[in-house]
Scaffold this motif. Structure first.
Motif, PDB file in Angstrom:
ATOM      1  N   PHE A 251       0.799  -1.225   0.000  1.00 17.52           N
ATOM      2  CA  PHE A 251       0.000   0.000   0.000  1.00 17.52           C
ATOM      3  C   PHE A 251       0.833   1.277   0.000  1.00 17.52           C
ATOM      4  O   PHE A 251       0.290   2.369  -0.053  1.00 17.52           O
ATOM      5  N   ASP A 252       2.156   1.147   0.073  1.00 19.93           N
ATOM      6  CA  ASP A 252       3.055   2.298   0.031  1.00 19.93           C
ATOM      7  C   ASP A 252       2.708   3.340   1.091  1.00 19.93           C
ATOM      8  O   ASP A 252       2.693   4.544   0.825  1.00 19.93           O
ATOM      9  N   ALA A 253       2.416   2.870   2.313  1.00 22.76           N
ATOM     10  CA  ALA A 253       2.077   3.770   3.412  1.00 22.76           C
ATOM     11  C   ALA A 253       3.239   4.720   3.681  1.00 22.76           C
ATOM     12  O   ALA A 253       4.404   4.335   3.599  1.00 22.76           O
ATOM     13  N   LYS A 254       2.904   5.968   3.997  1.00 25.66           N
ATOM     14  CA  LYS A 254       3.928   6.996   4.184  1.00 25.66           C
ATOM     15  C   LYS A 254       4.811   6.744   5.401  1.00 25.66           C
ATOM     16  O   LYS A 254       6.008   6.935   5.360  1.00 25.66           O
ATOM     17  N   ARG A 255       4.201   6.376   6.524  1.00 25.30           N
ATOM     18  CA  ARG A 255       4.957   6.107   7.755  1.00 25.30           C
ATOM     19  C   ARG A 255       4.373   4.861   8.395  1.00 25.30           C
ATOM     20  O   ARG A 255       3.171   4.780   8.629  1.00 25.30           O
ATOM     21  N   VAL A 256       5.248   3.904   8.686  1.00 25.38           N
ATOM     22  CA  VAL A 256       4.831   2.612   9.234  1.00 25.38           C
ATOM     23  C   VAL A 256       5.655   2.327  10.483  1.00 25.38           C
ATOM     24  O   VAL A 256       6.879   2.455  10.460  1.00 25.38           O
ATOM     25  N   ILE A 257       4.957   1.940  11.552  1.00 21.99           N
ATOM     26  CA  ILE A 257       5.643   1.591  12.799  1.00 21.99           C
ATOM     27  C   ILE A 257       5.043   0.286  13.321  1.00 21.99           C
ATOM     28  O   ILE A 257       3.817   0.145  13.403  1.00 21.99           O
ATOM     29  N   ALA A 258       5.912  -0.643  13.691  1.00 25.88           N
ATOM     30  CA  ALA A 258       5.484  -1.922  14.261  1.00 25.88           C
ATOM     31  C   ALA A 258       5.977  -2.029  15.694  1.00 25.88           C
ATOM     32  O   ALA A 258       7.153  -1.762  15.966  1.00 25.88           O
TER      33      ALA A 258
END
Length: 182
Positions: A90-97
């Motif tokens: 989805f090409d998310a702008k900012r991803v945090i796990a």
């Protein structure tokens, strides 16, 4: 800001409620309808019952248009898988796990997934409180590389410790609409 959160546990619910109260568009996913009871009655966002590693559920949650994607379940593997889908599909702008294992948190950050490790954060807080030097590790890591197979570099930026309306769904016990994955 459009925010999608996977996991409506204590952390996910509090982050969702806080972001919602600040005026952000928040969608939160969980496999358990009962988890949505943690959300306050004032929550105006969307709650979707479904698996955060399912591309169709993530699409229905609006992950394709998200500014911030947070994977906050109790499972490291689920969080990494969900975060990878958000970043790579989805090409998310900012991803945090959220990753509980400090070694895995470091490794996944090196592979392009921003991580937050509560184990390291809590350990350093306890050590600091009793006057013992901390671990020297950071509990919050920006993505430092790219996952093999990713066709774009990670979105770098400060990682802070700090809606889609489903067409059909069942009512959660607190009366909010909850879409099911079926």
């Amino acid at each position: 800001m459009n925010v999608v959160i996977v996991g409506c546990g204590r952390v996910g619910a509090l982050v969702a409620a806080t972001m919602d109260a600040a005026g952000h568009a928040v969608t939160i996913l969980d496999i358990s309808t009962l988890a949505f009871d943690r959300l306050p009655d004032t929550f105006k966002g969307t709650a979707i019952r479904g698996n955060g590693t399912d591309e169709d559920i993530l699409r229905r949650a609006g992950t394709q248009d998200v500014d911030l994607f947070l994977a906050l379940t109790e499972g490291d593997n689920r969080n990494v898988m969900s975060a990878q889908i958000a970043a790579e599909v989805f090409d998310a702008k900012r991803v945090i796990a959220k990753i509980n294992d400090p070694l895995r948190a470091e490794a996944y950050a090196d592979l392009g997934i921003g991580t937050i490790c509560r184990t390291t954060i809590l350990t350093d807080a306890i050590l600091g409180y009793v006057g013992v030097p901390g671990t020297g590790s950071t509990g919050v890591r920006a993505p430092a590389g790219a996952h093999p197979g990713a066709d774009h570099p990670p979105v770098l930026g400060a990682v802070s410790a700090a809606a889609v309306n489903p067409a059909a769904g069942a009512a959660a016990p607190n009366g909010r609409a909850v879409a099911s994955e079926a």
